[in-house]
Motif scaffolding. Structure first.
Motif, PDB file in Angstrom:
ATOM      1  N   VAL A 465       0.856  -1.185   0.000  1.00  0.00           N
ATOM      2  CA  VAL A 465       0.000   0.000   0.000  1.00  0.00           C
ATOM      3  C   VAL A 465       0.892   1.234   0.000  1.00  0.00           C
ATOM      4  CG1 VAL A 465      -1.745   1.318   1.263  1.00  0.00           C
ATOM      5  CG2 VAL A 465      -1.858  -1.184   1.230  1.00  0.00           C
ATOM      6  N   THR A 466       0.578   2.182  -0.851  1.00  0.00           N
ATOM      7  CA  THR A 466       1.283   3.464  -0.870  1.00  0.00           C
ATOM      8  C   THR A 466       0.267   4.589  -0.792  1.00  0.00           C
ATOM      9  OG1 THR A 466       3.078   2.572  -2.216  1.00  0.00           O
ATOM     10  CG2 THR A 466       2.867   4.963  -2.127  1.00  0.00           C
ATOM     11  N   VAL A 467       0.497   5.512   0.134  1.00  0.00           N
ATOM     12  CA  VAL A 467      -0.359   6.687   0.293  1.00  0.00           C
ATOM     13  C   VAL A 467       0.506   7.922   0.113  1.00  0.00           C
ATOM     14  CG1 VAL A 467      -1.920   7.948   1.808  1.00  0.00           C
ATOM     15  CG2 VAL A 467      -1.870   5.453   1.892  1.00  0.00           C
ATOM     16  N   SER A 468       0.047   8.840  -0.719  1.00  0.00           N
ATOM     17  CA  SER A 468       0.752  10.100  -0.940  1.00  0.00           C
ATOM     18  C   SER A 468      -0.181  11.259  -0.635  1.00  0.00           C
ATOM     19  CB  SER A 468       1.236  10.207  -2.385  1.00  0.00           C
ATOM     20  OG  SER A 468       2.180   9.209  -2.683  1.00  0.00           O
ATOM     21  N   ALA A 469       0.340  12.272   0.041  1.00  0.00           N
ATOM     22  CA  ALA A 469      -0.437  13.471   0.347  1.00  0.00           C
ATOM     23  C   ALA A 469       0.415  14.696   0.046  1.00  0.00           C
ATOM     24  CB  ALA A 469      -0.877  13.483   1.807  1.00  0.00           C
ATOM     25  N   THR A 470      -0.191  15.697  -0.584  1.00  0.00           N
ATOM     26  CA  THR A 470       0.534  16.914  -0.986  1.00  0.00           C
ATOM     27  C   THR A 470      -0.323  18.137  -0.686  1.00  0.00           C
ATOM     28  OG1 THR A 470       1.587  15.707  -2.803  1.00  0.00           O
ATOM     29  CG2 THR A 470       1.671  18.115  -2.883  1.00  0.00           C
ATOM     30  N   TYR A 471       0.316  19.148  -0.121  1.00  0.00           N
ATOM     31  CA  TYR A 471      -0.320  20.461   0.030  1.00  0.00           C
ATOM     32  C   TYR A 471       0.383  21.432  -0.903  1.00  0.00           C
ATOM     33  CZ  TYR A 471      -1.768  25.004   1.792  1.00  0.00           C
ATOM     34  OH  TYR A 471      -2.265  26.287   1.881  1.00  0.00           O
ATOM     35  N   PHE A 472      -0.390  22.217  -1.659  1.00  0.00           N
ATOM     36  CA  PHE A 472       0.209  23.183  -2.575  1.00  0.00           C
ATOM     37  C   PHE A 472      -0.425  24.555  -2.385  1.00  0.00           C
ATOM     38  CE2 PHE A 472      -3.445  21.489  -4.814  1.00  0.00           C
ATOM     39  CZ  PHE A 472      -4.029  22.607  -5.382  1.00  0.00           C
ATOM     40  N   ASP A 473       0.331  25.579  -2.735  1.00  0.00           N
ATOM     41  CA  ASP A 473      -0.127  26.967  -2.607  1.00  0.00           C
ATOM     42  C   ASP A 473       0.558  27.782  -3.692  1.00  0.00           C
ATOM     43  OD1 ASP A 473      -0.200  29.821  -1.710  1.00  0.00           O
ATOM     44  OD2 ASP A 473      -1.210  28.952   0.017  1.00  0.00           O
ATOM     45  N   SER A 474      -0.208  28.508  -4.485  1.00  0.00           N
ATOM     46  CA  SER A 474       0.382  29.330  -5.549  1.00  0.00           C
ATOM     47  C   SER A 474      -0.426  30.600  -5.752  1.00  0.00           C
ATOM     48  CB  SER A 474       0.452  28.537  -6.866  1.00  0.00           C
ATOM     49  OG  SER A 474      -0.846  28.218  -7.325  1.00  0.00           O
ATOM     50  N   GLU A 475       0.223  31.583  -6.372  1.00  0.00           N
ATOM     51  CA  GLU A 475      -0.411  32.861  -6.699  1.00  0.00           C
ATOM     52  C   GLU A 475      -0.162  33.189  -8.163  1.00  0.00           C
ATOM     53  OE1 GLU A 475       1.105  35.813  -4.054  1.00  0.00           O
ATOM     54  OE2 GLU A 475      -0.205  35.197  -2.382  1.00  0.00           O
ATOM     55  N   LEU A 476      -1.176  33.759  -8.779  1.00  0.00           N
ATOM     56  CA  LEU A 476      -1.105  34.123 -10.194  1.00  0.00           C
ATOM     57  C   LEU A 476      -1.302  35.625 -10.323  1.00  0.00           C
ATOM     58  CD1 LEU A 476      -0.965  33.088 -13.175  1.00  0.00           C
ATOM     59  CD2 LEU A 476      -3.464  33.004 -13.119  1.00  0.00           C
ATOM     60  N   GLU A 477      -0.320  36.301 -10.931  1.00  0.00           N
ATOM     61  CA  GLU A 477      -0.397  37.742 -11.143  1.00  0.00           C
ATOM     62  C   GLU A 477      -0.747  38.039 -12.600  1.00  0.00           C
ATOM     63  OE1 GLU A 477       3.221  39.594 -10.014  1.00  0.00           O
ATOM     64  OE2 GLU A 477       3.068  39.045  -7.896  1.00  0.00           O
ATOM     65  N   ILE A 513      -4.620  -5.756  -2.807  1.00  0.00           N
ATOM     66  CA  ILE A 513      -5.454  -6.388  -1.786  1.00  0.00           C
ATOM     67  C   ILE A 513      -5.471  -7.886  -2.080  1.00  0.00           C
ATOM     68  CG2 ILE A 513      -7.709  -6.413  -0.666  1.00  0.00           C
ATOM     69  CD1 ILE A 513      -8.153  -3.601  -1.850  1.00  0.00           C
ATOM     70  N   GLY A 514      -4.710  -8.627  -1.316  1.00  0.00           N
ATOM     71  CA  GLY A 514      -4.570 -10.040  -1.607  1.00  0.00           C
ATOM     72  C   GLY A 514      -3.862 -10.227  -2.936  1.00  0.00           C
ATOM     73  N   ARG A 515      -4.151 -11.343  -3.606  1.00  0.00           N
ATOM     74  CA  ARG A 515      -3.540 -11.598  -4.904  1.00  0.00           C
ATOM     75  C   ARG A 515      -4.482 -11.273  -6.049  1.00  0.00           C
ATOM     76  NH1 ARG A 515       1.146 -14.050  -5.137  1.00  0.00           N
ATOM     77  NH2 ARG A 515       0.731 -14.571  -7.326  1.00  0.00           N
ATOM     78  N   ALA A 516      -5.721 -10.906  -5.746  1.00  0.00           N
ATOM     79  CA  ALA A 516      -6.713 -10.763  -6.804  1.00  0.00           C
ATOM     80  C   ALA A 516      -7.166  -9.337  -7.041  1.00  0.00           C
ATOM     81  CB  ALA A 516      -7.927 -11.647  -6.502  1.00  0.00           C
TER      82      ALA A 516
END
Length: 638
Positions: A465-477, A513-516
């Motif tokens: 099992v692999t879980v990835s979490a990302t927080y991002f923040d950006s501004e556009l001028e 999850i299992g082999r199937a």
């Protein structure tokens, strides 16, 4: 997304190999990123310092993907909205024309609007998709302010032999695909053809006119080793799409003014030709590489009404690139220094048959210089890139990208990145539209973005099992917006004086999850605001889950896909002044179910039901999206 686990020296452990086999990952291409660097050599997904997702050949096959746009709904941070003739994809709340789309390394967007209609991109056997989220202008220039979507078809070495499928179903659907790949000592080649045809369903509220389309794709690629260390390659693709669409009611006295209504004999033709040729030379036993390439894109779009052709456009792009990289090791660390130079010319002209619009050819040129450094060690990875763009119409700009990743433990990885982006105005924004209801603004300046992200990747249960979490923040001028100044209220673009913001959280899960069974899931919460107001067609909450069951020996499989889009805002032009009125698009959940079974060696039967619950929903105001559809087919591989 994330793909299979792999340690630093490239040896897969038993648990990761089992998961790869269950998810039908391509062993050579399931856990690498080709577009994460300007170097031709691929980067292991575990070593990337930003946010990326890979839709592998096995995942696309299990979900019986035909339109790549639909599969992108399963990627964190992606919002998809489509109508007949144009499907838009937004990454992390960016605009659709902020996303660079590459097909076999070729930029495929239409120079007129700066977008690519992803509905015309059909999945070929063995293909895969990479999605890089966040500004990538430091590597790819002004068209990658929101990120990169890269579609890669399989080469003759990746997938050899002959394969073909044919399928049919409701709404007069008849699709087919055929592919042949081969390779030998010092050469490889592949040829593919895909046909998608459907009578469609009505897309106007209460309408009865079916909105169908026919799409034809032919592609070819190949490479030859001319001498030790020297090889050449070529890629070509032709796409023709013919379809129907409906117009909005423009009668101010009508109760449906501004709504989409049945529009008999209204249709469109889109035709595109793409090609790339390149040469690669490796010196110093492959440590120093040189790559020279040239590519062309030629796109023509025409619309028709009861009286014939109503308007059209022609756009073309010519691009040349040189990339050189030197890689060396210093004990436990690997270093790569890269320099790239790009020259690009885009041209466009209206082909309006009425003579109302200016039909001369306009063009924009850009030259970009890129420097990149990458460091990989047993636990720590670092990358930095800087690009300077020289523009003939706009001020020169410099963008950057920097990122780092650290393996806190054997199962926990921390990463962070910061980057800037740039997006030049397009021909549509600079020079307007042919019918006079949108006046261009030649004084527009480029949009600029700057943002950062932090993330964590965690493996659990013996790396199944692999879980990835990302927080991002950006501004556009300087975001380009449309204003409606009195007294004429004719639409015209301008640059915002205020700052637009995009921030959110992305979560992805991959599990055996299992082999199937295998499970891939994604969730995104995105808050995107322009001038203090929520931006249109960007749901705050988007989620998807794909559960696949595989029988022993891969004799059969079934996949259930659930996709949810939260409520979103849109602009409705239902006021006679044509000043937009803000409306709400309701949330919706789509359920797709498909299955396949082997009936003989190399022959499989399959079927699928899309929108199983017959959800009625709108991705764009008053455009009703398709209801339930069903397809059965047969596939052969030799």
């Amino acid at each position: 997304m994330p793909a299979g686990a792999q340690d630093k020296n490239g040896e897969k452990d038993a648990a990761a190999r089992e998961r790869i086999e269950l998810d039908l990952f391509h062993e050579k291409r399931g856990d690498i990123l080709v577009t994460a660097s300007r170097v031709e050599t691929s980067i292991n997904l575990d070593n990337y310092t930003g946010s990326a997702s890979v839709l592998t050949p096995g995942q696309l096959e299990n979900r019986q993907v035909r339109d790549i746009a639909e599969a992108l709904r399963d990627v964190p941070g992606v919002a998809v909205s489509g109508v007949a003739g144009q499907t838009q994809v937004r990454l992390r709340g960016s605009e659709a024309n902020h996303v660079l789309v590459l097909v076999d390394g070729i930029e495929v967007s239409d120079p007129f609007a700066g977008e690519f209609d992803l509905t015309t991109l059909q999945a070929e056997p063995g293909a895969r998709v990479e999605v890089l989220r966040g500004p990538q202008s430091a590597l790819y220039g002004p068209d990658a302010i929101g990120g990169v979507i890269a579609y890669q078809s399989a080469s003759g070495r990746d997938l050899g032999g002959f394969s073909a499928r044919i399928e049919g179903g409701t709404q007069g659907t008849a699709n087919g695909a055929a592919r042949y790949g081969a390779s030998g000592a010092g050469w490889d080649a592949a040829l593919s053809a895909v046909v998608v045809s459907t009578d469609g369903q009505p897309n106007a509220r209460g309408g009865s006119r079916d909105i169908g389309r026919d799409s034809y794709t032919v592609s070819a690629q190949g490479g030859v080793d001319l001498a030790p260390g020297l090889s050449v390659r070529a890629v070509g693709r032709y796409i023709l799409t013919e379809g129907r669409f409906n117009n909005s009611d423009n009668d101010p006295a009508s109760p449906t003014f501004g709504f989409i209504v049945d529009s008999p004999e209204v249709r469109y033709d889109n035709e595109a030709v793409y090609a790339l040729i390149g040469a690669r030379y490796e010196a110093l036993d492959g440590a120093w590489t040189h790559d020279l390439s040239a590519q062309v894109a030629d796109i023509a779009r025409d619309t028709f009404g009861p009286a014939g052709r109503t308007n059209g456009s022609e756009g073309d792009r010519l691009k040349a690139s040189y990339v050189t990289a030197y890689a060396f090791d210093t004990g436990e660390a690997s270093h790569t220094l890269t320099f790239a130079a790009d020259w690009e010319r885009e041209r466009f002209r209206n082909t309006d048959p009425s003579g109302f619009a200016f039909t001369g050819r306009r063009q924009i040129e850009n030259t970009g210089l890129v420097g990149e450094y990458r460091l990989e060690t047993t636990r720590f990875d670092f990358s930095a890139a800087l690009r300077h763009d020289i523009n003939d119409r706009f001020a020169d700009e410099t963008t950057y990208r920097i990122g780092a990743g650290y393996d806190l433990t054997d199962t926990t990885r921390l990463r962070a990145a910061a980057a800037s982006g740039i997006k030049n105005p397009g021909f549509f924004e600079l020079f307007g539209f042919v019918d006079g209801r949108f006046i261009g603004n030649a004084d527009l300046r480029p949009e600029k973005s700057e943002g950062w992200e932090v993330g964590i990747d965690q493996r659990l249960f013996a790396q199944r099992v692999t879980v990835s979490a990302t927080y991002f923040d950006s501004e556009l001028e300087g975001e380009i917006f449309t204003t409606f100044p009195p007294p004429t209220f004719v639409a015209t673009p301008g640059n915002r004086d205020t700052v637009s913001t995009q921030q959110g959280v992305e979560v992805a899960l991959s599990a055996a999850i299992g082999r199937a069974f295998t499970l891939n899931a994604a969730y995104s919460h995105i808050d995107s605001e322009e001038d203090g107001t929520t931006e249109v067609r960007r749901p705050e909450d988007i989620a998807s889950a794909a559960l696949t069951w595989s029988a022993p020996g891969d004799a059969a499989s079934a996949t259930l896909v659930v996709r949810h889009n939260g409520a979103a805002l849109d602009d409705a032009f239902i006021d006679p002044s044509f000043v937009p009125v803000r409306v709400v698009l309701d949330d919706y959940t789509l359920v797709n179910l498909n299955a396949r079974v082997r009936i003989a060696e190399g022959i499989e039967a399959f079927g699928r039901i899309d929108n199983l619950l017959d959800e009625r929903y709108e991705q764009v105001f008053s455009f009703v999206s398709p209801g339930r559809s069903a397809v059965i087919g047969i596939e052969a591989r030799f």
